[in-house]
Design an enzyme around this catalytic site. Structure first.
Site, PDB file in Angstrom:
ATOM      1  N   ILE A 197      32.258  53.079  42.160  1.00 21.09           N
ATOM      2  CA  ILE A 197      33.579  53.208  41.534  1.00 21.09           C
ATOM      3  C   ILE A 197      34.045  51.896  40.899  1.00 21.09           C
ATOM      4  CG2 ILE A 197      34.387  55.145  42.926  1.00 21.09           C
ATOM      5  CD1 ILE A 197      35.753  53.234  44.807  1.00 21.09           C
ATOM      6  N   GLY A 198      33.227  50.847  41.004  1.00 17.62           N
ATOM      7  CA  GLY A 198      33.612  49.585  40.380  1.00 17.62           C
ATOM      8  C   GLY A 198      32.550  48.527  40.579  1.00 17.62           C
ATOM      9  N   GLY A 201      31.855  40.383  40.175  1.00 19.53           N
ATOM     10  CA  GLY A 201      30.925  39.304  39.879  1.00 19.53           C
ATOM     11  C   GLY A 201      29.761  39.209  40.843  1.00 19.53           C
ATOM     12  N   GLY A 203      28.961  41.935  43.226  1.00 19.00           N
ATOM     13  CA  GLY A 203      28.471  43.209  43.759  1.00 19.00           C
ATOM     14  C   GLY A 203      29.262  44.405  43.268  1.00 19.00           C
ATOM     15  N   GLU A 204      29.055  45.535  43.956  1.00 15.57           N
ATOM     16  CA  GLU A 204      29.662  46.802  43.546  1.00 15.57           C
ATOM     17  C   GLU A 204      30.613  47.332  44.609  1.00 15.57           C
ATOM     18  OE1 GLU A 204      25.476  46.434  41.930  1.00 15.57           O
ATOM     19  OE2 GLU A 204      26.217  46.617  43.976  1.00 15.57           O
ATOM     20  N   LYS A 220      32.911  47.645  49.597  1.00 15.52           N
ATOM     21  CA  LYS A 220      32.646  46.564  48.643  1.00 15.52           C
ATOM     22  C   LYS A 220      31.434  45.790  49.129  1.00 15.52           C
ATOM     23  CE  LYS A 220      34.977  42.709  46.288  1.00 15.52           C
ATOM     24  NZ  LYS A 220      36.281  42.014  46.124  1.00 15.52           N
ATOM     25  N   ASP A 318      46.303  35.937  41.935  1.00 19.12           N
ATOM     26  CA  ASP A 318      45.640  36.712  40.876  1.00 19.12           C
ATOM     27  C   ASP A 318      46.387  38.013  40.586  1.00 19.12           C
ATOM     28  OD1 ASP A 318      43.731  36.985  38.918  1.00 19.12           O
ATOM     29  OD2 ASP A 318      42.244  37.919  40.222  1.00 19.12           O
TER      30      ASP A 318
END
Length: 707
Positions: A197-198, A201, A203-204, A220, A318
């Site tokens: 789903i995403g 920098g 990993g996924e 994650k 952020d």
């Protein structure tokens, strides 16, 4: 074919989501088995040492409260109305409107206060009663109306009721659950991983389902080789620390929190709250700019998320629409704490964040800052929700240096049209370049932002309870994320030459964590009752087959510790055999697992030493008990998959052996004084093992209370 695979992945993911939403326990593909009830012996000592045997420590844990409630309502011989009273008050505190609270307050007064007063059984202070009566008469119902009663309820429960609970089987069950929690070692096998789903920098991010509870999470996964290649070890470890800081203690519904962190040989894995509604950047591009009334909703929930972080001395650094994720109902959470920083001991100086959202003090070199940076970023983000771009990208400039220069030098000129007076004042306050002048930095922190006239109609309790109506609800039955093809894959060739060394593993030795509160809530919401029922049946069946009973060893004898442990034995001492061990001051008894035969006895004077350091034997961490010459085995090796039990057995064995040696030495010196020689004249030659000590132990063991 790729399109078909993407569709099937989406369908599988959506089906898992739907089933998890309705009956998560039914989706559990792995069964939890509680440890044996004998673990109570170990856990009670462990909890006493850690200070966790106190009422407040157990009562304020979800599973502790549920088991104390179960005891009070179903086991206790005397009535215990305090629990229902307490639950009613907690329900009242979550009420949204004054009308709801007034109705509930009157119900509590009638059912829990007036009834007891009429029965002359209202054992609470006059001050608490008068406080509630006064406010009800005025129809004034603040959320903390019954706070004094809560304190008195806890005082009553921590007395005789709690002591009887500690002696009951319900406390044994608490020990079983706590032991399970503290020994949890998660692997990839504990999760069913669904579609990606995403991607970031390192990993996924995947949707996943916890195998033993059926609960859905986001996983994650950071690639250790990619982290090493980019020298990102500090960032990865910092994210783990920041997530544990904001996820521990009181839950925050406005931050993507972590429940678990674990690792495989090549991955670092965070198990996070799953957000299925996309992010604000995506919805801004689809929906267009938001109205002020719509923006109030997002601002309010994000402010509470920032407040939670700042209360823990964490600056986020952020804040931007892309990091604000929506759930399926449209509520939002702040995500991705990779750049967050703990400023409790030292303020950061680094210039990190996203250009166009970074505060001037963050961009300035060598300037220390704290939570001030987040309030400036909030102003930038709210401006973008209203206008579609950052206040420092007036001309859609993509030049980072130009954007930074404008942030450092330019006074924001807000448009005259399209903004209300209060909204204009809010944005101007948040975007002040000088920190002391900035809203949120004038001494009252988040409170001064919440008290700004722009939020005058906001009920912050309603916001916290997530009962404010979202302006946008993501479409149901859709995966609000790009498909796997668009998300793309990492190029494995990039890390082909990267090798992980032993030193790399040392960096992550403290990475694994289970957030206790969140795990207990997950269990309570899914499989708590089912597992308890299964455990009751299994334990009853096991007890009926045992010929040797071990009931309540702590009270009936001088046993130091008891429970299941493994001993290296069998032919050629090559296999780990499960035993039921009982440690007394004078001896160690090792029964067969079934508890159907007499034990193997090892007396303390037969032990030469219990090694201070445990050793790895046949792949297991083991306690080494060295025996004196003449014993049939040179040593005994003991192990346990339960880390807490193994440490407690090790400590108890060493202590018991040391105490017995000191006692025997004193007895030996007494014998010399009395008889002039180091022997006991009452022993025959056949009985004498070489010193008075064994005779003393044999006599001592005859008076120890056995099985």
């Amino acid at each position: 074919m790729a399109d078909l695979e993407a569709v099937l992945a989406d369908v599988s993911y959506l089906m898992a989501m739907e089933k998890s939403r309705s009956q998560p326990a039914a989706r559990a593909s792995k069964r939890i088995v509680l440890p044996d009830p004998s673990v109570r012996s170990i856990m009670q000592k462990f909890l006493e040492k850690s200070g966790d045997m106190k009422f407040d420590k157990i009562f304020n844990q979800k599973l502790g409260f549920l088991l104390l409630k179960d005891y009070a309502e179903n086991v206790s011989e005397s009535p215990c109305p305090q629990i229902k009273f307490y639950e009613a008050i907690k329900e009242y505190e979550k009420m949204e409107t004054p009308d709801e609270r007034l109705t509930k307050a009157r119900e509590i007064y009638d059912h829990h206060i007036m009834v007891e007063m009429l029965a002359h059984a209202h054992n609470y202070s006059k001050e608490s009663l008068q406080h509630v009566q006064y406010h009800l008469l005025k129809q004034n119902v603040p959320p903390d109306l019954f706070h004094r009663y809560v304190l008195e309820i806890c005082d009553q429960l921590r007395g005789d009721i709690f002591q009887r609970f500690l002696e009951s089987d319900k406390f044994t069950r608490f020990c079983q659950w706590k032991n399970l929690e503290l020994n949890m070692q998660l692997t990839m096998n504990d999760f069913s991983v669904h579609r990606i789903i995403g991607r970031g920098g390192f990993g996924e991010v995947y949707g996943c389902r916890k195998a033993d509870t059926g609960k859905m999470y986001a996983m994650k996964c950071l690639d250790k080789k990619r982290i090493k290649m980019k020298q990102g070890e500090t960032l990865a470890l910092n994210e783990r620390i920041m997530l544990s800081l904001v996820s521990t203690g009181q839950d925050c519904p406005f931050i993507v929190c972590m429940t678990y962190a674990f690792q495989s040989p090549d991955k670092l894995c965070f198990i996070l709250d799953l957000m299925n509604g996309g992010d604000l950047h995506y919805h801004l591009s689809q929906h267009g700019v938001f109205t002020e009334q719509e923006m109030i909703f997002y601002a309010s929930e994000v402010i509470l998320g920032l407040e939670h972080m700042h209360n823990r001395f964490v600056v986020y650094r952020d804040l931007k629409p892309a990091n604000i994720l929506l759930d399926e109902n449209g509520h939002v959470r702040v995500s991705d704490l990779g750049l967050a920083c703990d400023y409790s001991k030292k303020k950061p100086h680094a210039s990190v964040g996203t250009h166009g959202y970074m505060a001037p003090e963050v961009l300035a070199k060598g300037v220390a800052y704290d939570s001030s940076a987040d309030w400036f970023s909030l102003g930038c983000m709210l401006y973008k929700l209203l206008k579609g771009h950052s206040p420092f990208r007036q001309h859609k400039s993509k030049d980072k240096n130009e954007i930074d220069k404008m942030t450092l030098t330019q006074d924001i000129e807000l448009p005259n049209e399209g903004l209300s007076k209060d909204c204009r004042d809010l944005l101007e306050g948040l975007l002040k370049r000088d920190v002391p002048d900035r809203l949120g930095c004038r001494g009252k922190g988040p409170t001064e932002v919440k008290e700004h006239p722009f939020f005058k109609d906001v009920d912050w309790q309603t916001v916290y309870l997530r009962r404010m109506t979202p302006p946008l609800i993501p479409p149901r039955g859709e995966v609000n994320a790009a498909d796997a093809f668009d998300i793309g894959n990492f190029d494995d060739d990039e890390v082909k030459g990267v090798k992980l060394q032993d030193g790399d593993s040392d960096l992550y030795k403290n990475f694994n964590i289970v957030i206790s509160e969140r795990w207990q809530n997950e269990i309570a919401e899914t499989i708590f009752e089912v597992v308890n029922q299964d455990a009751d049946k299994a334990e009853s069946k096991k007890r009926s087959k045992q010929k040797i009973k071990v009931a309540v060893e702590e009270k009936d004898s001088d046993v130091i510790v008891h429970g299941y442990i493994k001993k290296l034995g069998g032919p050629f001492t090559s296999a780990w055999q499960t035993k039921y061990g009982k440690l007394y001051p004078s001896r160690l008894e090792l029964y067969p697992e079934s508890l159907t035969a007499k034990p193997e006895l090892v007396f303390m004077d037969q032990i030469e030493d219990v090694c201070a350091e445990m050793q790895t034997i046949k792949g297991e961490t083991a306690i080494i008990v060295k025996l004196r010459d003449g014993f049939k085995e040179p040593k005994i090796c003991l192990t346990n998959s339960d880390e807490i039990s193994l440490k407690e057995w090790h400590t108890s064995l060493r202590t018991a052996h040391k105490v017995s040696q000191e006692l025997l030495q004193r007895m030996g010196r007494k014998a010399i004084k009395i008889y002039g020689v180091n022997h006991d004249p009452m022993l025959s030659e056949s009985e004498r093992p070489g010193s008075v000590t064994r005779a003393f132990l044999n006599r001592a063991s005859s008076v120890d209370s056995g099985v």
